[in-house]
Design a protein around this motif. Structure first.
Motif, mmCIF file in Angstrom:
data_model
loop_
_atom_site.group_PDB
_atom_site.id
_atom_site.type_symbol
_atom_site.label_atom_id
_atom_site.label_comp_id
_atom_site.label_asym_id
_atom_site.label_seq_id
_atom_site.Cartn_x
_atom_site.Cartn_y
_atom_site.Cartn_z
ATOM 1 N N GLY A 84 -7.546 -18.131 22.151
ATOM 2 C CA GLY A 84 -8.151 -17.873 23.468
ATOM 3 C C GLY A 84 -9.780 -18.096 23.206
ATOM 4 O O GLY A 84 -10.106 -19.113 23.029
ATOM 5 N N THR A 85 -10.476 -16.887 23.367
ATOM 6 C CA THR A 85 -11.753 -17.111 23.233
ATOM 7 C C THR A 85 -12.346 -16.444 21.968
ATOM 8 O O THR A 85 -13.582 -16.282 21.395
ATOM 9 C CB THR A 85 -12.886 -16.529 24.435
ATOM 10 N N GLU A 86 -11.312 -15.824 21.161
ATOM 11 C CA GLU A 86 -11.964 -15.186 19.897
ATOM 12 C C GLU A 86 -11.692 -16.163 18.732
ATOM 13 O O GLU A 86 -10.689 -16.738 18.518
ATOM 14 C CB GLU A 86 -10.823 -14.062 19.549
ATOM 15 N N TYR A 87 -12.736 -16.136 17.990
ATOM 16 C CA TYR A 87 -12.881 -16.903 16.961
ATOM 17 C C TYR A 87 -12.077 -16.958 15.534
ATOM 18 O O TYR A 87 -11.579 -15.943 15.454
ATOM 19 C CB TYR A 87 -14.162 -17.129 16.204
ATOM 20 N N PHE A 88 -11.258 -17.969 15.161
ATOM 21 C CA PHE A 88 -10.835 -18.027 13.868
ATOM 22 C C PHE A 88 -11.430 -16.834 12.830
ATOM 23 O O PHE A 88 -12.637 -17.136 12.523
ATOM 24 C CB PHE A 88 -10.367 -19.294 13.268
ATOM 25 N N MET A 89 -10.699 -16.360 12.378
ATOM 26 C CA MET A 89 -11.119 -15.005 11.169
ATOM 27 C C MET A 89 -10.200 -14.707 10.301
ATOM 28 O O MET A 89 -8.842 -14.944 10.549
ATOM 29 C CB MET A 89 -11.643 -13.931 11.971
ATOM 30 N N THR A 90 -10.549 -14.071 9.175
ATOM 31 C CA THR A 90 -9.827 -13.527 8.077
ATOM 32 C C THR A 90 -9.456 -12.212 8.496
ATOM 33 O O THR A 90 -9.657 -11.604 9.605
ATOM 34 C CB THR A 90 -10.681 -13.195 6.825
ATOM 35 N N LYS A 91 -8.104 -11.810 7.905
ATOM 36 C CA LYS A 91 -7.530 -10.364 7.872
ATOM 37 C C LYS A 91 -8.747 -9.326 7.826
ATOM 38 O O LYS A 91 -8.703 -8.420 8.986
ATOM 39 C CB LYS A 91 -6.439 -10.179 7.097
ATOM 40 N N HIS A 141 -14.670 -5.678 5.547
ATOM 41 C CA HIS A 141 -15.469 -6.942 5.932
ATOM 42 C C HIS A 141 -14.144 -8.031 6.154
ATOM 43 O O HIS A 141 -13.387 -8.141 5.998
ATOM 44 C CB HIS A 141 -16.004 -7.534 4.586
ATOM 45 N N ARG A 142 -14.866 -9.169 7.224
ATOM 46 C CA ARG A 142 -14.092 -10.093 7.951
ATOM 47 C C ARG A 142 -15.219 -11.152 8.096
ATOM 48 O O ARG A 142 -16.229 -10.929 8.538
ATOM 49 C CB ARG A 142 -13.338 -9.298 8.925
ATOM 50 N N LEU A 143 -14.549 -12.532 8.177
ATOM 51 C CA LEU A 143 -15.204 -13.577 8.151
ATOM 52 C C LEU A 143 -14.955 -14.290 9.544
ATOM 53 O O LEU A 143 -13.528 -14.270 9.738
ATOM 54 C CB LEU A 143 -15.282 -14.565 7.078
ATOM 55 N N ALA A 144 -15.723 -14.715 10.244
ATOM 56 C CA ALA A 144 -15.470 -15.486 11.460
ATOM 57 C C ALA A 144 -16.260 -16.751 11.477
ATOM 58 O O ALA A 144 -17.400 -16.918 11.442
ATOM 59 C CB ALA A 144 -15.484 -14.535 12.656
ATOM 60 N N ASN A 145 -15.395 -17.934 11.967
ATOM 61 C CA ASN A 145 -16.034 -19.369 11.992
ATOM 62 C C ASN A 145 -16.322 -19.335 13.593
ATOM 63 O O ASN A 145 -15.740 -19.538 14.222
ATOM 64 C CB ASN A 145 -15.042 -20.268 11.317
ATOM 65 N N THR A 146 -17.858 -19.553 13.604
ATOM 66 C CA THR A 146 -18.282 -19.878 15.077
ATOM 67 C C THR A 146 -18.601 -21.169 15.431
ATOM 68 O O THR A 146 -19.479 -21.402 16.376
ATOM 69 C CB THR A 146 -19.674 -18.700 15.281
ATOM 70 N N GLY A 147 -18.383 -22.072 14.253
ATOM 71 C CA GLY A 147 -18.964 -23.483 14.362
ATOM 72 C C GLY A 147 -17.740 -24.541 14.605
ATOM 73 O O GLY A 147 -16.811 -24.013 14.855
ATOM 74 N N ASN A 148 -18.215 -25.671 14.500
ATOM 75 C CA ASN A 148 -17.307 -26.763 14.919
ATOM 76 C C ASN A 148 -16.726 -27.324 13.456
ATOM 77 O O ASN A 148 -15.921 -28.381 13.514
ATOM 78 C CB ASN A 148 -17.903 -27.971 15.846
ATOM 79 N N GLU A 149 -17.221 -26.919 12.301
ATOM 80 C CA GLU A 149 -16.884 -27.526 11.004
ATOM 81 C C GLU A 149 -16.267 -26.254 10.350
ATOM 82 O O GLU A 149 -16.578 -25.153 10.676
ATOM 83 C CB GLU A 149 -17.982 -28.180 10.270
#
Ligand code: S6P
Ligand code: ZN
Length: 189
Positions: A84-91, A141-149
Motif C-alpha cells: 500500500g503506502t507503507e514502506y518495506f521494513m524489517t520485523k 529497532h526497525r529499518l524501513a527503505n524510503t528510496g528507489n534502490e
C-alpha cells in the motif's frame, strides 16, 4: 628474529558490492509471506507476490550466540517497495537481554530507522550513506527503505544480546512509516 603470523580476516566488508564476503558469513532472507502481518494494509499484501524478498541479512558470528563479551556483525539489505503506502521494513525487535545496545550505520540508499522505547514512545532517524545510529538499551529497532534502490545498513551488536520478536509481533510499534505526497511520514497509531 621470530616472524609472527599475519593473516587475512575470514570476513571482508565487500565494499564494492555492499555484501559481506567470506566463508563464515550466514545469509537470511525474509519473503513477504514470512512477515506480511507486520504491515497495516492486509488487502495490499494480497496484490504482491508472496515470494517477494522484503529484506536479506548477512551476519558474521565469530563466537557462539550468547557468549558474553563478544560481538556480532551484520549487513541488512531492505529492498525498495511498499505494501500500500507503507514502506518495506524489517520485523523489528527489542534485544532479549534488553540492556544490550547496538550500532547501525547507513551504507547505501535511504531510509528511516524507527525506534521505540519501553514506554512506547516512537521516533525516527534518517538513514543515508554515512549516517551513524546508536541504539541504546531497551530500544526496539526497525529499518524501513524510503528510496528507489536497496537500503544497505551495517550493524554491530553484543553476542549475548539475542532477539525478542514477540513484543513487537503482538503489540507492534506505536507508529508506522507511510509515503504521503511522495514523502515519508511517521504516523502515530
Ligand atoms: C540484530 C540487528 C540486525 C537485524 C536485521 C533484521 O540485532 O538488529 O542484524 O537483525 O536488521 O531485522 P529483524 O528485526 O528482522 O531481526
Ligand atoms: Zn538488534
Amino acid at each position: 628474529m621470530t616472524h609472527l603470523e599475519i593473516v587475512k580476516s575470514p570476513v571482508d566488508l565487500g565494499l564494492t558490492k555492499f555484501s559481506l564476503l567470506g566463508a563464515p558469513v550466514q545469509f537470511q532472507q525474509r519473503f513477504l509471506e514470512d512477515i506480511c502481518t507486520i504491515f497495516r494494509d492486509q488487502e495490499a499484501v494480497k496484490v504482491i507476490p508472496p515470494q517477494t524478498t522484503v529484506y536479506e541479512v548477512q551476519s558474521w558470528f565469530p563466537v557462539s550466540e550468547g557468549t558474553s563479551g563478544g560481538l556480532f556483525f551484520g549487513t541488512s539489505t531492505i529492498m525498495p517497495g511498499k505494501v500500500g503506502t507503507e514502506y518495506f521494513m524489517t520485523k523489528g525487535h527489542f534485544h532479549a537481554q534488553s540492556d544490550r545496545a547496538e550500532f547501525y550505520w547507513g551504507v547505501q540508499g535511504k531510509g528511516v530507522l524507527i525506534l521505540m522505547d519501553r514506554n512506547r514512545k516512537t521516533w525516527g532517524e534518517e538513514i543515508y550513506p554515512g549516517s551513524l545510529h546508536y541504539i541504546g538499551s531497551n530500544i526496539a529497532h526497525r529499518l524501513a527503505n524510503t528510496g528507489n534502490e536497496n537500503l544497505v545498513v551495517g550493524a554491530c551488536w553484543p553476542s549475548d544480546a539475542g532477539h525478542d520478536y514477540d513484543e513487537i509481533a503482538v503489540n507492534g510499534f506505536s507508529a508506522r512509516l507511510f509515503e504521503i505526497e511522495g514523502e515519508p511520514v511517521l504516523i502515530a497509531e
